[in-house]
Every structure is written in C-alpha cells, then in structure tokens.
Design a protein around this motif. Structure first.
Motif, PDB file in Angstrom:
ATOM      1  N   PRO A  83      65.129   3.456  32.018  1.00  0.00           N
ATOM      2  CA  PRO A  83      66.381   4.247  32.091  1.00  0.00           C
ATOM      3  C   PRO A  83      67.492   3.552  31.325  1.00  0.00           C
ATOM      4  O   PRO A  83      67.500   2.337  31.151  1.00  0.00           O
ATOM      5  N   PRO A  84      68.434   4.309  30.842  1.00  0.00           N
ATOM      6  CA  PRO A  84      69.549   3.698  30.092  1.00  0.00           C
ATOM      7  C   PRO A  84      70.415   2.851  31.017  1.00  0.00           C
ATOM      8  O   PRO A  84      70.581   3.144  32.190  1.00  0.00           O
ATOM      9  N   TYR A  85      70.983   1.774  30.455  1.00  0.00           N
ATOM     10  CA  TYR A  85      71.880   0.898  31.198  1.00  0.00           C
ATOM     11  C   TYR A  85      73.315   1.162  30.748  1.00  0.00           C
ATOM     12  O   TYR A  85      73.590   1.327  29.569  1.00  0.00           O
ATOM     13  N   ASP A  86      74.182   1.197  31.728  1.00  0.00           N
ATOM     14  CA  ASP A  86      75.604   1.234  31.403  1.00  0.00           C
ATOM     15  C   ASP A  86      76.058  -0.213  31.264  1.00  0.00           C
ATOM     16  O   ASP A  86      76.425  -0.863  32.246  1.00  0.00           O
ATOM     17  N   GLN A 135      62.943  -2.280  20.816  1.00  0.00           N
ATOM     18  CA  GLN A 135      62.391  -2.184  22.171  1.00  0.00           C
ATOM     19  C   GLN A 135      62.983  -1.018  22.938  1.00  0.00           C
ATOM     20  O   GLN A 135      62.275  -0.307  23.656  1.00  0.00           O
ATOM     21  N   ALA A 136      64.259  -0.813  22.746  1.00  0.00           N
ATOM     22  CA  ALA A 136      64.898   0.293  23.457  1.00  0.00           C
ATOM     23  C   ALA A 136      64.412   1.634  22.953  1.00  0.00           C
ATOM     24  O   ALA A 136      64.292   2.601  23.720  1.00  0.00           O
ATOM     25  N   ASP A 137      64.129   1.711  21.617  1.00  0.00           N
ATOM     26  CA  ASP A 137      63.668   3.005  21.063  1.00  0.00           C
ATOM     27  C   ASP A 137      62.239   3.308  21.468  1.00  0.00           C
ATOM     28  O   ASP A 137      61.872   4.478  21.675  1.00  0.00           O
ATOM     29  N   GLU A 138      61.405   2.312  21.586  1.00  0.00           N
ATOM     30  CA  GLU A 138      59.993   2.552  21.868  1.00  0.00           C
ATOM     31  C   GLU A 138      59.719   2.783  23.364  1.00  0.00           C
ATOM     32  O   GLU A 138      58.852   3.573  23.711  1.00  0.00           O
ATOM     33  N   ASP A 139      60.399   2.094  24.217  1.00  0.00           N
ATOM     34  CA  ASP A 139      60.147   2.205  25.660  1.00  0.00           C
ATOM     35  C   ASP A 139      60.966   3.362  26.233  1.00  0.00           C
ATOM     36  O   ASP A 139      62.139   3.217  26.557  1.00  0.00           O
ATOM     37  N   LEU A 140      60.333   4.534  26.332  1.00  0.00           N
ATOM     38  CA  LEU A 140      61.051   5.723  26.826  1.00  0.00           C
ATOM     39  C   LEU A 140      61.145   5.757  28.354  1.00  0.00           C
ATOM     40  O   LEU A 140      61.895   6.560  28.908  1.00  0.00           O
ATOM     41  N   THR A 167      58.992  -9.182  27.160  1.00  0.00           N
ATOM     42  CA  THR A 167      60.453  -9.024  27.272  1.00  0.00           C
ATOM     43  C   THR A 167      61.060 -10.211  28.003  1.00  0.00           C
ATOM     44  O   THR A 167      62.136 -10.699  27.657  1.00  0.00           O
ATOM     45  N   SER A 168      60.365 -10.719  29.003  1.00  0.00           N
ATOM     46  CA  SER A 168      60.925 -11.847  29.757  1.00  0.00           C
ATOM     47  C   SER A 168      60.940 -13.127  28.943  1.00  0.00           C
ATOM     48  O   SER A 168      61.705 -14.030  29.212  1.00  0.00           O
ATOM     49  N   GLU A 169      60.064 -13.224  27.903  1.00  0.00           N
ATOM     50  CA  GLU A 169      60.065 -14.417  27.074  1.00  0.00           C
ATOM     51  C   GLU A 169      61.200 -14.420  26.063  1.00  0.00           C
ATOM     52  O   GLU A 169      61.507 -15.450  25.468  1.00  0.00           O
ATOM     53  N   PHE A 203      71.261 -13.716  14.649  1.00  0.00           N
ATOM     54  CA  PHE A 203      71.853 -12.625  15.438  1.00  0.00           C
ATOM     55  C   PHE A 203      71.337 -11.285  14.967  1.00  0.00           C
ATOM     56  O   PHE A 203      71.109 -10.376  15.773  1.00  0.00           O
ATOM     57  N   ARG A 204      71.181 -11.166  13.645  1.00  0.00           N
ATOM     58  CA  ARG A 204      70.704  -9.891  13.115  1.00  0.00           C
ATOM     59  C   ARG A 204      69.305  -9.599  13.618  1.00  0.00           C
ATOM     60  O   ARG A 204      68.985  -8.475  14.036  1.00  0.00           O
ATOM     61  N   ASP A 205      68.413 -10.582  13.616  1.00  0.00           N
ATOM     62  CA  ASP A 205      67.045 -10.371  14.106  1.00  0.00           C
ATOM     63  C   ASP A 205      67.019 -10.044  15.597  1.00  0.00           C
ATOM     64  O   ASP A 205      66.263  -9.188  16.055  1.00  0.00           O
ATOM     65  N   TYR A 206      67.852 -10.701  16.343  1.00  0.00           N
ATOM     66  CA  TYR A 206      67.890 -10.436  17.803  1.00  0.00           C
ATOM     67  C   TYR A 206      68.311  -9.000  18.101  1.00  0.00           C
ATOM     68  O   TYR A 206      67.702  -8.290  18.913  1.00  0.00           O
ATOM     69  N   ILE A 207      69.368  -8.562  17.389  1.00  0.00           N
ATOM     70  CA  ILE A 207      69.865  -7.198  17.624  1.00  0.00           C
ATOM     71  C   ILE A 207      68.820  -6.190  17.208  1.00  0.00           C
ATOM     72  O   ILE A 207      68.560  -5.188  17.899  1.00  0.00           O
ATOM     73  N   CYS A 208      68.177  -6.406  16.075  1.00  0.00           N
ATOM     74  CA  CYS A 208      67.161  -5.443  15.621  1.00  0.00           C
ATOM     75  C   CYS A 208      65.992  -5.372  16.593  1.00  0.00           C
ATOM     76  O   CYS A 208      65.447  -4.290  16.858  1.00  0.00           O
TER      77      CYS A 208
END
Length: 805
Positions: free
Chosen positions: A742-745, A734-739, A644-646, A724-729
C-alpha cells in the motif's frame, strides 16, 4: 360571739377534768428491776406477794390550753414517801424538762406549753425516786404516759376536691351522681368532735346528699341538658354530729348533665329549592340540606334518604360524616325538554335511637327539595344509536352504505349538518351527505385488503358548529367472489425412473382469498393444453385437494428430465372463477428402495464415464497444484522482503518532528546569519570554470557574466552524487514493481538537486536570470517585517553590481 363560745367550751372542759380528777383511782405499778424478786429481798413478802412501790393517778392534759399559769397534769408518789422530803422525784423522756416540769419534793407534774393533739396524741416519760442524801434509786424506774385530751378545734375538710360529677339527663329521682367525703382531724374515739354529717347549702332544688355517706343524688326527674347542662352544688360537712357548736366546712361540686338521644332531627325549612343545568354529568352535587338536632355527640349522627320513587330514580342522597349534611347528587342524566322541575322528598333520621325514649315521638323528619332543570344549547343526538353498516365489496363508487340521523334535542330544533372525522378515514374511502347524513363509498372497496372500517361521524348544528356530537360507526365489507383460487405453493415433485403406473407423486391444495358464507369448494382438472398427456393423471379427492399419479411404466431422464403439468382449479362461485397452476415434475435416479439419488442429467453422464476412484484422484491432483502455487508465491514474497531489509534504512521511518517555533525574521539573536548564508554560498559559475554546456546555461548565454540573484543549490564539479542517484532509482523501481504494497504517506527530503533538469524553475525568485533582470528594491516598501529580507537581497544586488563593475 366566737370568743364567748370558746370561753364556754373551756369552762365545760375544766368541769369535765375536775370531775374526772375526783373520780380517778390510784394505780399502783410493781416494776421488777435488777435484784427485785430475788430470795432475801425485803420487798418480797410471804406467799410471793410483791409490795407496791409507785402510786400515781392516770395523767391527762387538755390540748390548746391558753391560761397564763402552768397546767397541772398530775402527781407521782412512792408509798415509801413519809412526807419528810427525803425522796427526790425526777422524770425523763419526751418533753421532760421542757414541756413537762415536776416538783422534786411533791412529785406534781405541770405542762408549761400549749399542746395540740392533732400533732401529738401522747407523751411517754419515765419516773424515778431517789434518796435525796445518797442519790440512790429507791424505786425502780417506771414508764408512764401523758395523753393529750382532744377538744373540738378542727373543722371538717374536703380533701379530694374539686369535685366534678355527671348524670344523664332525664334520670329518675334518686339516681346516684357521686360521693363526697370530709375529714375531721379531731379524735374520733373521744366524744363527737370527729362525727361528721352532710347537707346541701345550694342546689337543693335538683340534688340531695346523704347526711351520713355523702352520696349525692338527683332530687328531680326532669333534668334537661338542652335547658341547663351544668349545676354548681354546695355541700356542707358539720362535726359534733350536727349539734349546736359543731364546726363545719363546705365544698362546691360541679355536676355535668350528659346528653341522651331525646331530641329528634328537625329540618329548619319545609322546602328547599335548587337549580342545575341539564348537561350536568351524573354524580354532580346539586346542593346540601341539614336537619338540626339539639343533642350532642353521636346522638346527632343521622342518615338521609329519598322517600319518593321519582327522586330515588333521578337523584341520590348521601350523608357527609363531617358536617352531618345531606348531599343531593344527580343519579341519571337530566333533560330540560322532558321535565323542567323535579320534586324530591328527603328524610332525616337518627342513626342511634335510645329505646327508652321511643315514646317521646318519632326520631325522623322530612323536607321537600325542588330541583329546577335549566335549559342549555345541547349538541344533536344520534337516533337510533345503531353503529353497524354493511356494504358489498363490489359496490360502485358513490353507492349508499347507510344513513345516519341526528336531531337537535333543544326546543328550537336547529337543522343538523353531518361530516366525517377524517382522522378516522384518512384515505377518504367514505363520504357523507352534509344534509341527509347518507354515507356513500368514495373509493373502490376490497374486502381482502380491509374487511372492516371504523369511522367517526360528526353531527353539528347548522348555525353553531361548536355544538358537535360524535358517533362511532363500524362498516363491514361483505365478500364477493372476485379472487380465483390458486395453488397453495409452487409445487415441485419428483418421480423415479423406474416408477410404476398409479404411483402417487403429489397431493395438491389451493388457497382462495375470498370467504364465502357457505365455505370453499374447489374442483381440479388438467388444463386443456395437457389433454395429450399420457404420463400423469389427476384425481379430485372431493375435499378441496387433488392427487397426481403416474400413468406409464418407467421414465428416462436422458430423454426428458422435467415434465410441466398444467392444472386447472375452479371455485364454486358465484361467479365461478378459475386459475391454472403448473406442477413441475423431475425425473430422478433412485436406489432399490426408491430413495432419490440424483435428479441432474449432467451428473448422470459424468458418473457414467468416470468411476468414483477416478473422481477422487482428480480432486487430489487439483489440490496439490493449488498448494504448490501458494508455496511459490509465499517464498517469492519472503525473498523480496529479505532483499528490501538488506538495503539502506527506509528514510520514511526517520521523519523527526520538531515543535519548536522560531522567532521570525526579526529574531537575529537566536542564530548566526553568516553561518546560514555560508551553507548556500557555493562557487559562482564563471566563464572559464564550467565551460557550461547547453544543459547548464542554455544557448546564447554567457556563463561568465551570469550572477545568481538568490542563493540556491548548485552542483559542485568535485562532488559525486551517483550514490544518491542509484539509491533513489532503486527505490522507485521497487515501488513500481511491488503492487501489493500500500502507498505510504511519507515526507522525504532530498537535499541534492541533479543537473540538466528539463523543467525550469517555476519560482519568481529562484531563477537563473541575472541580477540585472530582477530588481528587488520593491521589498523595501513592504514594511518592517520584510526589512531583513529586503536587506538580504538588496545587499546581494549591491555585491553583483560591484562585481560587474
């Protein structure tokens, strides 16, 4: 007359001086000067005798001389003077040349001024005899004295005045009061001019004075301060020993007669009357009386006391130290119905009695005080004042606990009504009959819940409820045997598998909530359902405890590991009550010393199949597996965070907030409207450019004729948004897999819109409809604030119309 007396005195004085002058004797003084008495001096005679040189008379001068001519004082003369005028006489010293003058030839001395002996008694001078031709000193200088002779010209004076003395009243005759002294300025050594005698000019009826010492004494023995407390006595002092012609002076002596306790106290009245209501509390002041005393100071201090027995019991008398009054107060409660009038004898006596005047009479006085008791409407009184009642706890509701009685103490004897103060009996456990005062139970009683009840009973007049009396009543709940005995605790005992018969397992005690007056007595036995028990026995120890013993040899917890022993406990009543309690006995494994090791049958089976070494190895394996799982999870999480940091920088951390507020639609000076419009001015979609498919124009639409009514983002054919499309996907995945994250506002803005959105725009302005389908002329009627918006869209509409034409 005064002038005649003065002339007489001067005549006598002159005669006296003349006689003295005739009888004076010559005085020769030999003065040794420098060179006198030396060998060869002609003044020395044979045998060492000194030749006399000066000859003169003793000099006196009378004071206060008033004549016109100088007063002759005396004459100085040298024995060497032959009378031929060859000797010159001179004087020097005090007054020489001013007060005293000398004749240079004859040596006569005269006084030229008026002298006062009281100012100066003598003058010291020096005489010289010189040769008139050569001015040589013929005689050594000699000192002589001229005395001023006194005459009686000063009257006696009292210098220490004013005089104030005091004497106690009733003092005997001759009591010394004080001493006065007069001073005379005349010469006490010459004549009687300064000899003073004293006499009384005024006040001789009561006082005398010693003529020589000036001591004033009383002349009578009946001086009474109450009659006259001050005397003004005039004392005269006369010189010349009081003879005719003596001078005198006087002074006034104030003599104060001091008080003695010679007057007893006296009440102005022989009877006083006071009244007080019968409800006055103890200590209430009824009134004040005062005995008068003609004396003053501490001689008027007195005490009061009650003399009769009835008054001592009902009333108390104290002395007000400031006013010396007797304060009569109530000492016991008064009762109009018992006695309406009380008579009290009050006696006053002096606190300090002078034994010298005891024979004058008794120093005390008595008076009678009548106290009238006034009737008032009093509240009822409880009789007798007993405040304890008892009732059995099994008494039925409505049972009589006791009766309280109250009577109206007034003469009218009004009927009395009763009530209970419900603040002391909020649960209404008791009720009272309003007329008879009978207290009954209102609820079921339970001594174990509340053994005592404290209530307040009210008694009031039937026609005047403001007259209320209160009485505290304590009700004791008597115990009955209504609670069976119970085991003190849920007993649990343990027995070893290898136990022997008769071994003590457990000692049992019980509790009982009842409290019989004779004390508790409990009986223990096994319950009927335990009659077939052959494992344990129960022994009643006769001290309200019992003991459980084993009755067989050994136990096997594989067969039965728990025994339940029911025990029946009975109290002594009456009536006798009983209960059954269960003793739980567990069979346990013990070591050789009888210490319990384990009481669990499952643990016993496991321990029989596995050795301790096997159990330890099993636990170590499980621990290693747990550590490996935790290590794998930690490495996986660390790898994921590294990936993620890369990636590109998280846009959620780049939200920048600007607090600057623009000027609104009317502010056209702060920015360039044309520059803003150019940002949205993409190529219009025409018929030959896009060849719009169904995803762009929709079926049946003509892309060449379609105009955009509002500026919007349109994908240009030459722009590539795949990055941009690849970045968003990737972010979404990552957000869906890493449960665990915590969610970010966060606020993320994506300024590029993809094509072929399955959901059309919901905005009424941002739409794909042509300009012919929407008319924005109505914006002109929204006022000046929307003038810029109306101009914007009205201008776009005009451009579209011109292009269509």
């Amino acid at each position: 007359m005064a002038k005649g007396l003065q002339g007489f005195l001067w005549t006598m004085l002159l005669l006296f001086c003349a006689i003295q002058e005739l009888g004076s004797w010559a005085m020769h003084t030999a003065v040794e000067g420098p060179g006198l008495g030396q060998p060869g001096d002609p003044a020395l005679l044979a045998g060492g005798r000194v030749k006399r040189g000066w000859v003169w008379n003793q000099f006196f001068v009378v004071e206060e001389y008033t004549g016109t001519e100088p007063l002759y004082v005396g004459k100085i003369h040298s024995d060497s003077d032959e009378g031929d005028g060859s000797i010159k006489y001179t004087i020097s010293g005090e007054g020489a040349g001013t007060i005293f003058l000398i004749d240079e030839i004859t040596g006569d001395i005269h006084a030229t001024e008026r002298l006062d002996r009281e100012q100066k008694t003598f003058y010291t001078l020096r005489a010289q005899a010189r040769d008139r031709q050569t001015d040589q000193l013929l005689e050594p200088e000699s000192e002589f004295i001229i005395k001023v002779q006194d005459i009686n010209d000063s009257e006696p004076r009292f210098l220490e005045g004013p005089y104030i003395g005091s004497v106690a009243e009733l003092s005997p005759i001759g009591t010394s009061v004080m001493q006065v002294m007069a001073s005379d300025a005349d010469d006490p050594t010459y004549g009687s001019s300064a000899r003073v005698v004293y006499s009384v000019l005024e006040g001789e009826q009561h006082f005398t004075v010693d003529s020589k010492t000036g001591v004033i004494r009383t002349a009578v023995a009946d001086l009474d301060r109450e009659t006259q407390d001050r005397y003004e006595v005039v004392i005269r002092a006369t010189d010349m020993a009081g003879q005719l012609g003596g001078l005198s002076g006087s002074t006034t002596v104030t003599i104060v007669v001091t008080d003695v306790n010679d007057n007893p106290p006296r009440f102005p009245q022989k009877m006083y009357q006071f009244s007080i209501v019968e409800t006055a509390p103890v200590g209430t002041a009824i009134g004040r009386v005062k005995a008068e005393d003609s004396d003053v100071g501490e001689n008027t201090d007195m005490t009061y006391q009650v003399k009769d027995e009835e008054g001592v019991e009902m009333f108390k008398v104290t002395t007000d130290s400031n006013t010396q009054e007797a304060v009569i107060t109530v000492q016991k409660p008064l009762d109009y119905e018992s006695k309406k009038v009380h008579t009290v004898v009050v006696e006053a006596l002096n606190k300090f009695v002078d034994p010298r005047f005891v024979d004058l009479g008794t120093f005390r006085d008595q008076t009678i005080v009548r106290v009238s008791v006034l009737d008032v409407d009093e509240p009822p009184e409880f009789r007798p004042p007993s405040n304890l009642m008892e009732v059995q706890e099994d008494a039925h509701v409505g049972s009589v606990v006791g009766v309280v009685t109250a009577l109206d103490p007034d003469t009218a004897n009004h009927p009395v009504r009763y009530a209970i103060d419900r603040s002391t009996d909020a649960e209404r456990i008791f009720d009272i009959d309003a007329k008879t005062g009978a207290i009954v139970t209102g609820k079921v009683l339970d001594r174990e819940t509340a053994g005592w009840h404290n209530i307040t009973v009210l008694a009031m007049e039937a026609d005047n409820h403001s007259q209320v009396s209160r009485a505290s009543l304590r009700i004791r709940i008597l115990d009955v045997n209504d609670n069976p005995p119970e085991l003190a605790t849920p007993y649990e005992a343990s027995v070893c598998e290898d136990a022997k018969p008769g071994q003590l397992i457990q000692t049992i005690s019980v509790v009982d909530r009842d409290e019989p007056q004779s004390g508790h007595r409990f009986y223990f036995t096994l319950a009927p359902e335990a009659t077939n028990n052959h494992h344990f026995s129960l022994l009643d120890i006769q001290d309200n405890t019992a003991a459980v013993h084993t009755q067989r040899v050994g136990f096997n917890r594989q067969e039965q590991d728990v025994f339940l022993l029911p025990i029946l406990v009975v109290d002594s009543g009456p009536p006798a009550l009983s209960s059954t309690g269960t003793l739980t006995i567990r069979v346990c494994g013990c070591d050789s010393n009888g210490a319990i090791q384990s009481c669990n049958s499952t643990a016993y089976v496991v321990s029989a199949t596995l050795s301790p070494g096997a159990l330890i190895a099993l636990l170590v394996c499980i621990l290693i597996l747990v550590v490996l799982v935790l290590l794998i999870l930690t490495l996986k999480r660390h790898h994921k965070s590294h990936l993620t940091s890369e990636d590109d920088e998280d846009m959620r951390d780049n939200v920048i907030k600007y607090n600057d507020e623009g000027g609104g639609e009317q502010d056209t000076e702060a920015y360039d409207m044309s520059a803003l419009r150019s940002l949205y001015d993409f190529s219009e979609i025409k018929g030959g450019d896009g060849g719009g498919g169904p995803g762009e124009g929709g079926p049946g639409r003509n892309p060449a004729s379609e105009l955009h009514a509002l500026p919007q983002w349109v994908q240009s054919p030459d722009l590539d948004f795949s990055v941009f499309r690849d970045y968003i996907c990737r972010k979404v995945e990552q957000a869906d897999e890493d449960l665990s994250v915590p969610p970010y506002d966060s606020f993320q803005t994506y300024a590029f819109e993809g094509s072929d959105s399955p959901v059309p725009s919901l905005s009424s302005i941002n739409t794909w409809s042509s300009g012919s389908e929407q008319d924005f002329s109505y914006l002109g009627g929204w006022g000046p604030r929307f003038r810029q918006l109306a101009a914007l869209y009205a201008g776009r509409r005009g451009e579209e119309d011109s292009e269509e034409s």
